[in-house]
Design an enzyme around this catalytic site. Structure first.
Site: not given
Ligand code: DQQ
Length: 497
Positions: A27, A29-30, A46, A91, A149-150, A210
């Site tokens: 996987w 993501n960010d 991520q 993230s 978060r973030d 986010e």
């Molecule tokens: N993805 C992360 C978070 C964020 C979100 C977790 C945004 O930290 O808020 O994988 O896609």
């Protein structure tokens, strides 16, 4: 087929992009931790190495000398059992703390998501988590938050600043501002700016933000947020305005990319030329089951430079150095496009192409290109400009015969001046499509043609004759390693030539 051969543009996986970053397997993501370090740019993302689903999030790591070709490095961060990041290293960003590479990220655990820190003593290769994690014990007391978060971290004259993404119950998204003398002790100040989820113009900004990203651009400051609401990822909004007294007063708000959830959680950094460069996460639009079967999920956008339009709108433009990926060039002769039927451009064919085209719609007419088209038209993706509506659309209604895929149409506002042609800059890369128009709008999305022969490109006009003024196209190379570099071990080496 081994994981190694499968990872970079394997012809056996027609959905796997060859010149966009995808995970080795599992996987993605960010994008995270983007930083220019000496001559190189480091990029993390991520990552779940165990499967193509969001769980046990690690930080995977890539490095580039030119922002075009990439080499994989070992995973940088992994969850530590019974610690503040036991459930994942979510993230965050990387900063230069007086020569020490330092990551600030959201450690996920039963206690929620909390700010954590890690440093590297070997040039960003391996990372040591700070013993005092989390560096912030939790949300500011007294704030009733939807989520929290973030991070975005930068230095001002009197010390560090950080934003954390949040949502205020009964209010809307918020970017919470903190300050610190040393990245380890943080004091909460107030929201840099917060939205109102009940307000829908000029653009609705949801209940939680986010991945806040804040930086100077031109004569303004820009805040980019990813709009989240009720566990749905919606789109990215960029606000530009004045930063004074530790608060942002936005003057302009607009989507950064009209592909909505397919360009999400972007992060930017300043490169050594002083450009502000952004990458986004191109979320999948096929079913979770299809992603599991395929064994990988997620891609990153091409690097784009952020620019400010005269009216304050934040624009994105693909980096000029991406031209290094061009392989064979084709030029299509100018021609008239009769209305009501397709004009095949037989010279052009492919699932990994860059196309630059100029088209002029007829009076009261529509003009566009259809790409990834099957010979019988059963699959195609249309990029269509309607001057009456002043809209550019990316129509995925017939992008795939697989009806499990997302086939909604994306629409972007686009107004052309009198006599100004439609200038399209397209990047097709198997399941990825990035569309830029007239240096004004971007639409990025995911498409899943199911037929191996869905590779044609055609032009079309509706209602009135239109003109194809110019069209240049290139087949594209892989980004995996610079073939001139003898140390590259995982290059894809243009195997399909
Ligand atoms: N993805 C992360 C978070 C964020 C979100 C977790 C945004 O930290 O808020 O994988 O896609």
């Amino acid at each position: 087929m081994s994981g190694e051969t499968h990872q970079h543009g394997d012809p056996g996986d027609p959905q796997r992009p060859i010149y966009h970053i995808t995970p080795r397997s599992g996987w993605l993501n960010d994008p995270n931790g983007l930083i220019q370090w000496g001559e190189q740019v480091h990029l993390f993302y991520q990552h779940n190495p165990h499967g193509a689903f969001h769980a046990s999030i690690h930080w995977d790591h890539l490095v580039s000398d030119d922002l075009v070709h990439w080499r994989r490095l070992p995973i940088a961060l992994a969850p530590t059992p019974d610690s503040p990041d036991a459930d994942g290293c979510w993230s965050g960003v990387a900063v230069d703390d007086g020569g020490v590479p330092t990551i600030i990220y959201s450690g996920a655990s039963a206690a929620g998501q909390r700010a954590c820190l890690a440093t590297s003593a070997d040039g960003l290769l391996s990372w040591t988590k700070f013993a005092g994690n989390p560096v912030i014990p939790g949300p500011p007391p007294g704030l009733d938050l939807v989520a929290y978060r973030d991070h975005c971290v930068w230095r001002e004259a009197d010390g560090w600043r950080m934003l954390m993404g949040a949502g205020l119950h009964g209010g809307g998204g918020a970017a919470l501002l903190y300050r610190s003398p040393d990245l380890r002790r943080w004091e909460y100040l107030h929201p840099l700016y917060s939205g109102d989820r009940h307000q829908t113009t000029p653009v609705w900004t949801g209940s939680m933000w986010e991945c806040p990203d804040f930086f100077p651009l031109g004569d303004r400051h820009v805040l980019i947020v990813s709009v989240w609401d009720h566990h749905m990822l919606h789109y990215t909004v960029a606000m530009s305005g004045r930063y004074a007294g530790q608060r942002l007063t936005p003057q302009r708000l607009a989507k950064l990319d009209y592909g909505d959830r397919h360009f999400y959680a972007p992060q930017s950094f300043r490169d050594r030329q002083g450009r502000r460069i952004v990458f986004g996460w191109l979320q999948e639009g096929c079913s979770g089951a299809a992603q599991l079967t395929r064994g990988w999920s997620g891609a990153l956008s091409l690097p784009r430079e952020l620019r400010l339009h005269a009216d304050g709108t934040v624009l994105t433009a693909p980096l000029p150095e991406l031209a290094a990926l061009r392989r064979e060039h084709r030029r299509v002769a100018a021609r008239t496009l009769p209305p009501g039927r397709l004009t095949p451009l037989d010279e052009l064919r492919g699932d990994a192409l860059e196309i630059i085209a100029e088209l002029r719609p007829g009076p009261q007419g529509v003009v566009g290109l259809a790409v990834r088209r099957a010979p019988d038209g059963s699959e195609e993706t249309r990029i269509r400009y309607d001057p009456r509506q002043q809209q550019l659309s990316l129509d995925r209604t017939h992008s795939s015969l697989d009806h499990e895929t997302d086939r909604t149409t994306h629409v972007a506002p686009l107004t052309l001046r009198d006599g100004e042609p439609l200038r399209l800059h397209l990047f097709l890369d198997r399941s990825v499509i990035e569309v830029f128009a007239n240096e004004q709008v971007a639409i990025t999305s995911r498409i899943y043609p199911s037929r191996a022969d869905s590779t044609a490109v055609t032009a079309f006009a509706e209602h009135a004759p239109a003109a194809l003024l110019a069209l240049d196209a290139w087949t594209m190379r892989s980004i995996w390693g610079d073939p001139r570099d003898p140390h590259v071990t995982n290059q894809e080496s243009d195997r399909e030539e």
